[in-house]
Design an enzyme around this catalytic site. Structure first.
Site, short mmCIF file in Angstrom:
data_model
loop_
_atom_site.label_atom_id
_atom_site.label_comp_id
_atom_site.label_asym_id
_atom_site.label_seq_id
_atom_site.Cartn_x
_atom_site.Cartn_y
_atom_site.Cartn_z
CD1 TRP A 15 -1.95 4.11 -1.70
CD2 TRP A 15 -2.33 6.27 -1.40
NE1 TRP A 15 -1.37 4.71 -2.63
CE2 TRP A 15 -1.75 6.14 -2.68
CE3 TRP A 15 -3.13 7.52 -0.84
CZ2 TRP A 15 -1.13 7.29 -3.08
CZ3 TRP A 15 -2.74 8.54 -1.82
CH2 TRP A 15 -1.58 8.50 -2.83
CE LYS A 16 -6.00 -2.84 2.03
NZ LYS A 16 -5.70 -4.23 2.65
CG HIS A 100 -11.66 -3.60 1.13
ND1 HIS A 100 -11.15 -4.17 2.06
CD2 HIS A 100 -10.72 -3.65 0.26
CE1 HIS A 100 -9.71 -4.63 2.00
NE2 HIS A 100 -9.62 -4.22 0.72
CD GLU A 172 -9.31 -6.74 -2.61
OE1 GLU A 172 -8.23 -6.32 -3.12
OE2 GLU A 172 -10.08 -6.32 -1.55
CB SER A 218 -0.84 -10.98 -1.02
OG SER A 218 -1.07 -10.75 0.20
P1 PGA Z 1 -2.97 -6.28 0.02
O1 PGA Z 1 -4.31 -5.60 0.02
O2 PGA Z 1 -2.31 -6.05 -1.53
O3 PGA Z 1 -2.27 -5.65 1.01
O4 PGA Z 1 -2.91 -7.61 0.16
C1 PGA Z 1 -5.32 -5.52 -1.31
C2 PGA Z 1 -6.71 -5.01 -0.54
O5 PGA Z 1 -7.15 -5.23 0.39
O6 PGA Z 1 -7.45 -4.53 -1.54
#
Ligand code: PGA
Length: 261
Positions: A15-16, A100, A172, A218
């Protein structure tokens, strides 16, 4: 008899720095009962620290696991503003994202810090989800492989074979995060294969066959199935698309379908 490799598919929402404490319960109450339809998929929600207590309470007695997005590498002490891994464990947090790409890029986290955090999480019984990123400026295939291998090796320094059972890795690529443009399933598969091979070289093939490796960047319902169909992609780490509870469930359903056969 062919023994099927048992890597449970996993969908992790990151969720950041989104969502408010007042929004958490509704999301979890919507998702939790529907997960009964997908008993073979692990569902994890990772939120910022101020949400964690509410998330744990709302997810109590449900199959949802709650994860943190970051933590410090000391167990406790005079480190104003940092999050103690011991406190995460005490709260019932089972997983933590470490390294991350946003932490590496905006907060200058180094491979050494990622390694220290990995060891601290393990010491406190919280499973690290170690994020392996990929710098935008890499051009040649050799650079690319070297970059990935190096991050895996540096982050897993000092981890024992037994502890590897509790680690997840997430690939990622920085350019794919939040851009709407995921890597192609085949390119993602190639990178994940490199990561799995690195684990085999560092430990052994059995550990490499068991470790769960995720793709992130994404991921959305339109591409999740094809990504998850790749043999080395065991799960997805999802930012934007997972902010919506219905979409998160859709991703869980796609993980179930992709890994069913
Ligand atoms: P995103 O982010 O799905 O919005 O690209 C993925 C992440 O940073 O874990």
């Amino acid at each position: 008899m062919v023994i099927k490799m048992s890597r449970r598919p996993i969908v992790i929402a990151n969720w950041k720095m989104n969502k408010l404490p007042s929004e958490v319960s509704q999301y979890i109450q919507y998702v939790a009962p529907k997960l009964a339809d997908y008993p073979n998929v692990d569902a994890v929600l990772a939120g910022q620290d101020v949400l964690l207590n509410t998330m744990v309470m709302a997810a109590k007695d449900t199959p949802i696991e709650i994860g943190a997005e970051n933590m410090y590498w000391q167990d406790k002490g005079a480190y104003t503003g940092e999050t103690s891994p011991q406190a995460l464990a005490d709260l019932g947090i089972s997983k933590v994202i470490i390294g991350h790409s946003e932490r590496r890029n905006y907060f200058r986290e180094t491979d050494e810090m990622v390694n220290l955090k990995t060891l601290a999480a393990l010491r406190n019984n919280v499973s690290p989800i170690i994020a392996i990123d990929e710098a935008v400026q890499l051009t040649s295939l050799n650079d690319h492989a070297h970059w990935i291998v190096n991050q895996v090796v540096e982050s897993l320094k000092g981890v024992t074979e037994q502890e590897m059972n509790r680690i997840l890795l997430a690939y990622e690529p920085t350019a794919a995060i939040g851009s709407g443009q995921a890597m192609t399933p085949l390119d993602a598969q190639k990178s994940l294969r490199i990561i799995r091979q690195t684990v085999a070289d560092m430990f052994n093939q059995k550990i490499a066959d068991h470790i769960r490796i995720l793709y992130g960047g994404s991921v959305k319902p339109a591409n999740a199935y094809d990504l998850l169909k790749q043999p080395d992609i065991d799960g997805v780490l999802v930012g934007d698309a997972a902010l919506d509870a219905t979409t998160f469930l859709e991703l869980v359903s796609l993980a179930d379908q992709a890994k069913r056969n």
